[in-house]
Scaffold this active site. Sequence first.
Site, PDB file in Angstrom:
ATOM      1  N   GLU A  76       0.815  -1.229   0.000  1.00  0.00           N
ATOM      2  CA  GLU A  76       0.000   0.000   0.000  1.00  0.00           C
ATOM      3  C   GLU A  76       0.845   1.275   0.000  1.00  0.00           C
ATOM      4  OE1 GLU A  76      -2.779  -0.520  -0.858  1.00  0.00           O
ATOM      5  OE2 GLU A  76      -3.855  -2.038   0.289  1.00  0.00           O
ATOM      6  N   HIS A  95      -2.801   1.937   8.634  1.00  0.00           N
ATOM      7  CA  HIS A  95      -3.877   1.194   7.962  1.00  0.00           C
ATOM      8  C   HIS A  95      -4.097  -0.126   8.688  1.00  0.00           C
ATOM      9  CE1 HIS A  95      -6.193  -0.922   4.997  1.00  0.00           C
ATOM     10  NE2 HIS A  95      -5.206  -1.759   4.705  1.00  0.00           N
ATOM     11  N   HIS A  97      -7.164  -3.616   9.218  1.00  0.00           N
ATOM     12  CA  HIS A  97      -8.427  -4.259   8.846  1.00  0.00           C
ATOM     13  C   HIS A  97      -9.212  -4.514  10.138  1.00  0.00           C
ATOM     14  CE1 HIS A  97      -6.374  -6.073   4.980  1.00  0.00           C
ATOM     15  NE2 HIS A  97      -6.310  -4.753   5.031  1.00  0.00           N
ATOM     16  N   HIS A 158     -12.626  -3.345   2.608  1.00  0.00           N
ATOM     17  CA  HIS A 158     -11.203  -3.472   2.891  1.00  0.00           C
ATOM     18  C   HIS A 158     -10.854  -3.164   4.359  1.00  0.00           C
ATOM     19  CE1 HIS A 158      -6.886  -2.519   1.230  1.00  0.00           C
ATOM     20  NE2 HIS A 158      -6.847  -2.974   2.469  1.00  0.00           N
TER      21      HIS A 158
HETATM   22  P1  13P Z   1       1.200  -5.346   3.210  1.00  0.00           P
HETATM   23  O1  13P Z   1       1.661  -6.542   4.033  1.00  0.00           O
HETATM   24  O2  13P Z   1       1.744  -5.368   1.818  1.00  0.00           O
HETATM   25  O3  13P Z   1       1.443  -4.064   3.940  1.00  0.00           O
HETATM   26  O4  13P Z   1      -0.371  -5.509   2.978  1.00  0.00           O
HETATM   27  C1  13P Z   1      -1.280  -5.616   4.026  1.00  0.00           C
HETATM   28  C2  13P Z   1      -2.564  -4.935   3.722  1.00  0.00           C
HETATM   29  O5  13P Z   1      -3.286  -4.639   4.670  1.00  0.00           O
HETATM   30  C3  13P Z   1      -2.951  -4.588   2.345  1.00  0.00           C
HETATM   31  O6  13P Z   1      -4.029  -3.704   2.355  1.00  0.00           O
END
Ligand code: 13P
Length: 231
Positions: A76, A95, A97, A158
């Site tokens: 990202e 970021h 999830h 996402h």
């Molecule tokens: P990365 O491990 O490449 O940072 O990806 C994790 C992710 O949350 C992609 O949105």
Amino acid sequence: MTRDHHTILRQGIVETCREMNRTGLNQGTSGNLSHRIPGGMLITPTSLPYEQMTTDDIVAMDFSAEYEGNHRPSSEWRFHRDILKARDDVNVVLHTHSTFSTILAVHERAIPCFHYMVAVAGGNDIRCAPYACFGTQALSDHALAALDGRKACLLGHHGLIVTGPTFEKALWLAVEVETLAKMYVHALAIGEPPRLTEADMAQVHEQIRRMGYGQAPDLDGVGDLPRLKSV
Ligand code: 13P
């Protein structure tokens, strides 16, 4: 900025990532974190579990997308770069999830002003950006638009992006937004909650500014605010 300063920022990234796991914001290899450096950023490597990550694993990348390090940067890197380039007020992009933010994001739902604390993300709602595949320029473009005038946004189907001036403030805001998402998801169980009015929210924004609350700049006690006793 000296090498020592970079070392401190690398440590800050590793510690904040561990804190993201500890607070339950993150799990596995989802999520990523960056901090601004002159002309670029330090960013987490792609696909490396945070428990294993050390300061040597952090990738240095400039805004032209050239990088140095033992690993490839997070997939990202585009939205991290684009947010840091566009927003002078941001030094940290986080970021995750995290579960409740992502529950709303999979329904393409913003977090409305059902609770006054929505204001700490900078506006009267926390928008949800339209879906685009992870790692794409389209996702970055959508994220930047959803963050206009805001410190956080959801990403459709996402997860969540939070920004801040420091690691501490970004992590604080991420926990606040995830808590708001959790409250909203639970509140929806007995129907769509009523919204605060524009006037209510304007008063909250003013109160945050006046009290130096949360993400707002620290202010000296003024008017009816308490003052620290000098000894
Ligand atoms: P990365 O491990 O490449 O940072 O990806 C994790 C992710 O949350 C992609 O949105």
